[in-house]
Write a protein that holds these residues in place. Structure first.
Motif, PDB file in Angstrom:
ATOM      1  N   LYS A   1       0.838  -1.209   0.000  1.00  0.00           N
ATOM      2  CA  LYS A   1       0.000   0.000   0.000  1.00  0.00           C
ATOM      3  C   LYS A   1       0.869   1.254   0.000  1.00  0.00           C
ATOM      4  N   ASN A   2       1.970   1.229   0.759  1.00  0.00           N
ATOM      5  CA  ASN A   2       2.896   2.363   0.753  1.00  0.00           C
ATOM      6  C   ASN A   2       3.420   2.628  -0.654  1.00  0.00           C
ATOM      7  N   LEU A   3       3.805   1.571  -1.353  1.00  0.00           N
ATOM      8  CA  LEU A   3       4.357   1.719  -2.700  1.00  0.00           C
ATOM      9  C   LEU A   3       3.303   2.236  -3.674  1.00  0.00           C
ATOM     10  N   ASP A   4       2.081   1.754  -3.534  1.00  0.00           N
ATOM     11  CA  ASP A   4       0.996   2.230  -4.387  1.00  0.00           C
ATOM     12  C   ASP A   4       0.734   3.712  -4.153  1.00  0.00           C
ATOM     13  N   MET A   5       0.711   4.119  -2.885  1.00  0.00           N
ATOM     14  CA  MET A   5       0.458   5.523  -2.576  1.00  0.00           C
ATOM     15  C   MET A   5       1.633   6.415  -2.976  1.00  0.00           C
ATOM     16  N   LEU A   6       2.844   5.871  -2.910  1.00  0.00           N
ATOM     17  CA  LEU A   6       4.005   6.632  -3.374  1.00  0.00           C
ATOM     18  C   LEU A   6       3.879   6.899  -4.869  1.00  0.00           C
ATOM     19  N   ASN A   7       3.461   5.907  -5.625  1.00  0.00           N
ATOM     20  CA  ASN A   7       3.229   6.097  -7.065  1.00  0.00           C
ATOM     21  C   ASN A   7       2.164   7.156  -7.318  1.00  0.00           C
ATOM     22  N   ARG A   8       1.065   7.084  -6.559  1.00  0.00           N
ATOM     23  CA  ARG A   8      -0.017   8.063  -6.717  1.00  0.00           C
ATOM     24  C   ARG A   8       0.473   9.475  -6.359  1.00  0.00           C
ATOM     25  N   LEU A   9       1.292   9.559  -5.323  1.00  0.00           N
ATOM     26  CA  LEU A   9       1.803  10.851  -4.877  1.00  0.00           C
ATOM     27  C   LEU A   9       2.704  11.479  -5.937  1.00  0.00           C
TER      28      LEU A   9
END
Length: 300
Positions: A169-177
């Motif tokens: 989830k952290n990696l997914d949100m980093l991509n979104r950010l």
């Protein structure tokens, strides 16, 4: 003079630990409040009672572990594999300082990790936990304190460093950010840098330990994560700030994903206060914009 209510007083103390950091002399006790080992509103007598209870509970878990150990060894293949992995990870740790003084007790560390693996079925064991528990062993004296501080730390940070819970989830949100705040860099990463962000999972699994020049810097960042300030899931803003350190080079040299990844993992000897400040600036930029709902839900 304005008198703070108990709730505001607690908030002020948490904010102070975020803004100023903790002095090494108070770190051991302060961490017990930050993790939830002690209540912020507790009296000294109440804390003595809580500590006694936690010690007894830890001893009960140890006794339970000893009783079921033969069953684990005979019936659970994963236990044997995990114990071997833990032993291998610990063996690679440096246990002495340059003067030859022993820094850590590897036998104690192995026992704590095995007990955590057996008792914490949600987090289990993953590479990196050995270095995390090592830092708790250097911070506090007693086995039960090390064990419970580690358990509460995982809970307080929403298990975000655990591969099968929070890391993806952290990696997914980093991509979104990145896509939201830096579309140019995001476009590069989708092309030549494909897969680079997803390969940054060690940052989250180890909670950025390898990026800092001292244990004090690691503790400093972790203390911020425990306060929940300036926002939830601050670790993703930290990762974004570190990526920004290689951004210019990546764009100018049209770096591939592997090259970007290598540059990221070469970020070492960072200063925690500077990195925290950079991540706070990212948060300030973020809240000035109309965030998409997934980012709002994640950070606010």
């Amino acid at each position: 003079m304005t008198t703070l209510s108990p709730e505001n007083s607690v908030s002020a103390r948490r904010s102070a630990s975020f803004i100023l950091g903790l002095h090494p002399f108070v770190r051991t006790e302060a961490w017990k409040f930050l993790t939830g080992y002690y209540s912020w509103q507790s009296s000294q007598d109440e804390r003595l009672t809580v500590d006694s209870k936690r010690r007894k509970n830890y001893e009960a878990l140890c006794q339970m572990y000893e009783k079921i150990l033969p069953l684990l060894e005979n019936m659970h293949r994963n236990f044997t594999e995990t114990r071997n992995n833990i032993a291998y990870d610990i063996q690679r740790l440096y246990d002495k300082d340059p003067l030859g003084n022993v820094l850590i007790d590897k036998k104690k560390l192995e026992k704590l990790l095995l007990l955590s693996y057996v008792c914490n079925t949600k987090a289990e064991y993953q590479q990196g936990f050995h270095e995390m528990v090592l830092l708790f062993q250097l911070m506090v004296e007693h086995d039960h304190e090390i064990f419970w501080l580690f358990q509460f730390f995982l809970q307080k940070t929403e298990h975000s460093c655990v591969i099968n819970i929070g890391v993806a989830k952290n990696l997914d949100m980093l991509n979104r950010l990145i896509s939201f705040l830096d579309p140019l860099f995001a476009e590069h990463l989708k092309g030549k840098g494909a897969g680079a962000v997803q390969s940054l999972f060690p940052w989250f699994c180890f909670y950025f330990q390898s990026a800092f020049k001292s244990f004090d810097d690691v503790w400093r960042l972790w203390e911020v994560l425990l306060t929940g300030k300036p926002c939830r899931n601050f670790q993703v803003l930290v990762a974004y700030s570190m990526l920004q350190m290689v951004r210019q080079q990546a764009l100018l040299e049209s770096m591939s994903g592997d090259a970007i990844l290598l540059a990221c993992f070469r970020l070492i000897d960072l200063d925690a206060d500077q990195l925290i400040s950079s991540a706070c600036m990212v948060y300030a930029e973020l809240i000035q914009k109309e965030m998409p709902q997934p980012l709002k839900d994640f950070f606010l």
